[in-house]
Design a protein around this motif. Structure first.
Motif, PDB file in Angstrom:
ATOM      1  N   ILE A 254       0.870  -1.186   0.000  1.00 56.18           N
ATOM      2  CA  ILE A 254       0.000   0.000   0.000  1.00 56.18           C
ATOM      3  C   ILE A 254       0.900   1.227   0.000  1.00 56.18           C
ATOM      4  O   ILE A 254       1.776   1.345   0.868  1.00 56.18           O
ATOM      5  N   VAL A 255       0.670   2.140  -0.961  1.00 59.72           N
ATOM      6  CA  VAL A 255       1.466   3.361  -1.002  1.00 59.72           C
ATOM      7  C   VAL A 255       0.617   4.519  -0.469  1.00 59.72           C
ATOM      8  O   VAL A 255      -0.584   4.625  -0.771  1.00 59.72           O
ATOM      9  N   GLN A 256       1.248   5.357   0.361  1.00 56.29           N
ATOM     10  CA  GLN A 256       0.515   6.415   1.075  1.00 56.29           C
ATOM     11  C   GLN A 256       1.131   7.795   0.842  1.00 56.29           C
ATOM     12  O   GLN A 256       1.550   8.464   1.782  1.00 56.29           O
ATOM     13  N   PRO A 257       1.169   8.248  -0.391  1.00 58.76           N
ATOM     14  CA  PRO A 257       1.713   9.592  -0.601  1.00 58.76           C
ATOM     15  C   PRO A 257       0.818  10.631   0.064  1.00 58.76           C
ATOM     16  O   PRO A 257      -0.403  10.450   0.152  1.00 58.76           O
ATOM     17  N   ASP A 258       1.418  11.715   0.520  1.00 60.37           N
ATOM     18  CA  ASP A 258       0.631  12.790   1.126  1.00 60.37           C
ATOM     19  C   ASP A 258       0.446  13.882   0.075  1.00 60.37           C
ATOM     20  O   ASP A 258       1.437  14.418  -0.460  1.00 60.37           O
ATOM     21  N   ALA A 272       0.350   7.318  -8.148  1.00 59.96           N
ATOM     22  CA  ALA A 272      -0.757   6.344  -8.107  1.00 59.96           C
ATOM     23  C   ALA A 272      -0.712   5.429  -9.328  1.00 59.96           C
ATOM     24  O   ALA A 272      -0.890   4.206  -9.218  1.00 59.96           O
ATOM     25  N   ALA A 273      -0.440   6.011 -10.494  1.00 58.99           N
ATOM     26  CA  ALA A 273      -0.405   5.212 -11.721  1.00 58.99           C
ATOM     27  C   ALA A 273       0.785   4.244 -11.708  1.00 58.99           C
ATOM     28  O   ALA A 273       0.661   3.073 -12.085  1.00 58.99           O
ATOM     29  N   ASP A 279       0.781  -3.350  -8.961  1.00 56.51           N
ATOM     30  CA  ASP A 279      -0.295  -3.969  -8.168  1.00 56.51           C
ATOM     31  C   ASP A 279      -0.226  -3.514  -6.715  1.00 56.51           C
ATOM     32  O   ASP A 279      -0.462  -4.287  -5.782  1.00 56.51           O
ATOM     33  N   ILE A 280       0.140  -2.263  -6.522  1.00 56.22           N
ATOM     34  CA  ILE A 280       0.218  -1.666  -5.182  1.00 56.22           C
ATOM     35  C   ILE A 280      -1.018  -0.790  -4.999  1.00 56.22           C
ATOM     36  O   ILE A 280      -1.358   0.022  -5.870  1.00 56.22           O
ATOM     37  N   SER A 303      -8.482   7.126  -9.429  1.00 55.77           N
ATOM     38  CA  SER A 303      -7.417   6.110  -9.343  1.00 55.77           C
ATOM     39  C   SER A 303      -8.002   4.748  -9.009  1.00 55.77           C
ATOM     40  O   SER A 303      -8.536   4.537  -7.908  1.00 55.77           O
ATOM     41  N   TYR A 304      -7.890   3.805  -9.928  1.00 53.75           N
ATOM     42  CA  TYR A 304      -8.494   2.472  -9.745  1.00 53.75           C
ATOM     43  C   TYR A 304      -7.984   1.803  -8.468  1.00 53.75           C
ATOM     44  O   TYR A 304      -8.720   1.131  -7.758  1.00 53.75           O
ATOM     45  N   ASN A 305      -6.670   2.015  -8.159  1.00 57.12           N
ATOM     46  CA  ASN A 305      -6.055   1.304  -7.019  1.00 57.12           C
ATOM     47  C   ASN A 305      -6.225   2.027  -5.694  1.00 57.12           C
ATOM     48  O   ASN A 305      -5.661   1.619  -4.683  1.00 57.12           O
ATOM     49  N   ALA A 306      -7.039   3.075  -5.656  1.00 56.43           N
ATOM     50  CA  ALA A 306      -7.308   3.761  -4.377  1.00 56.43           C
ATOM     51  C   ALA A 306      -8.224   2.876  -3.537  1.00 56.43           C
ATOM     52  O   ALA A 306      -9.299   2.474  -3.990  1.00 56.43           O
ATOM     53  N   VAL A 307      -7.793   2.561  -2.304  1.00 54.25           N
ATOM     54  CA  VAL A 307      -8.582   1.632  -1.481  1.00 54.25           C
ATOM     55  C   VAL A 307      -9.050   2.251  -0.171  1.00 54.25           C
ATOM     56  O   VAL A 307     -10.069   1.856   0.386  1.00 54.25           O
TER      57      VAL A 307
END
Ligand code: JBU
Ligand code: MG
Length: 382
Positions: A254-258, A272-273, A279-280, A303-307
């Motif tokens: 999981i990546v958490q940029p601010d 994000a891309a 697959d993060i 962003s598709y991978n935003a969870v």
């Protein structure tokens, strides 16, 4: 259209808001800040002002690249936070000029609502069961808390047992009706990270955040080899050029940029891309104010991978100011059953209460995080 003025407002609890004005009366808001270094970021924004005055605010990509590259030295928490807030304000202007929320300018919605989580427990995790119980009644089912208090590079079984006991109590109280991330907050050094993660494994935390300090990111793949718990990090990395090495080395789930530290919407979209290609999952860091959160949500909704999205309502840092204190359209930030809907007003989707901001800026505190010390007197990671 030309940029005519930049005004920064440091406001309680520890935020800074930036207003960018133009010669056609359109105004954009951003939130450039590093927690505890607001004045430093303010100076960095002021140093960028002479370049920005007279520029066309529509040329976000050129302004971003020039702010990033033309000063020779680049990157890092301060400069990337200054660029972040300016970038947010430029996207706010663009959306207002086009009469569209930023997500529409970025290809439209990828989801109908965004999953949110809430902090519990404070700097020294306590009263967690009570706080989860209260927030659960309000519809939240996903939480985050500090995993430990200060911890030595090598520490005792008692300290490990204390961290595990806290998590065991949560699972005993709520079973799998809730999920929770554990923020190691950089307090845990590599030797202890392995011990803690092994002992916490049976309780299946949703993720472990900053299991080691960002400068120890080479441990992520090694830790990922020994645990099934997803590893999350990113709040102390500031550009895609930092994230690329971490993504390539593996281990990060999981990546958490601010959005207020890593170059703003323009840069975090790219991060994000890149993450999606590995697959993060994306879970933007946001213990800050409403403009930062609005910028996060504009990225989340395309962003598709935003969870998961962090938000600071009730967070232990918000003494003297709360998330919606400076917002006119408070109703748009309503979280229902743990989800928020897209911010549909033009620009970032936040209507800033400028009068309230100006009044609050008259006595903004110089917030600083506490300096913790170990028993031997050495400084401890907070
Ligand atoms: O929200 C988080 O995940 C944090 O680790 C909080 C930390 O970023 C503080 O804002 C630093 O002052
Ligand atoms: Mg954190």
């Amino acid at each position: 259209m030309k940029i005519t003025k930049l005004t920064t407002y440091r406001v309680p609890p520890r935020w800074m808001l930036l207003k960018i004005e133009t010669d056609e009366g359109v105004v954009g808001w951003g939130e450039p800040v590093i927690e505890g270094r607001a004045r430093t970021v303010e100076t960095a924004v002021q140093e960028m002002e002479p370049f920005l005055i007279g520029q066309d605010p529509a040329r976000i990509n050129d302004l971003w690249q020039t702010m990033y590259r033309a000063g020779f030295y680049r990157g890092g928490a301060i400069l990337m936070s200054a660029i972040a807030g300016i970038d947010q304000a430029l996207w706010d202007i663009k959306g207002k000029v086009m009469g569209q929320p930023v997500y529409e300018l970025l290809g439209g919605l990828v989801r109908d609502r965004m999953k949110m989580y809430s902090w519990v427990g404070g700097d020294r995790p306590s009263d967690i069961i009570e706080q989860i119980t209260t927030l659960k009644k309000g519809g939240f089912d996903t939480f985050k808390m500090n995993g430990t208090e200060e911890l030595g590079m090598l520490d005792t079984s008692a300290k490990v047992d204390e961290a595990v006991r806290r998590v065991a109590e949560i699972r005993a109280a709520f079973g799998n009706t809730i999920e929770f991330g554990l923020d190691f907050h950089g307090r845990v050094a590599a030797p202890m990270a392995k011990v803690l993660m092994r002992e916490l494994e049976p309780f299946r935390p949703l993720f472990i955040e900053e299991p080691v300090l960002a400068e120890q990111a080479e441990y992520y793949p090694r830790l990922a080899e020994m645990t099934s718990i997803p590893i999350a990090a990113g709040e102390r990395m500031y550009s895609r050029f930092e994230f690329k090495n971490v993504f390539a080395a593996g281990g990060l789930s999981i990546v958490q940029p601010d959005l207020s530290h890593a170059g703003g919407i323009t840069e975090c979209l790219k991060i994000a891309a890149m993450a999606e290609a590995y697959d993060i999952a994306l879970a933007p860091h946001c213990p800050l104010g409403p403009v930062a959160l609005a910028a996060c949500l504009q990225v989340d909704f395309v962003s598709y991978n935003a969870v998961l999205q962090e938000q600071s309502m009730g967070i232990h840092y918000n003494r003297g100011g709360e998330l919606l204190d400076y917002v006119i359209n408070k109703e748009d930030f309503k979280i229902t059953d743990g989800y928020i809907k897209p911010l549909t007003k033009p620009g970032l989707g936040v209507e800033v209460d400028e009068e309230r901001v100006i009044a609050a800026s008259k006595n903004a505190p110089d917030w600083r995080n506490p300096v913790w010390r170990h028993a031997d007197g050495s400084v401890a990671e907070w």
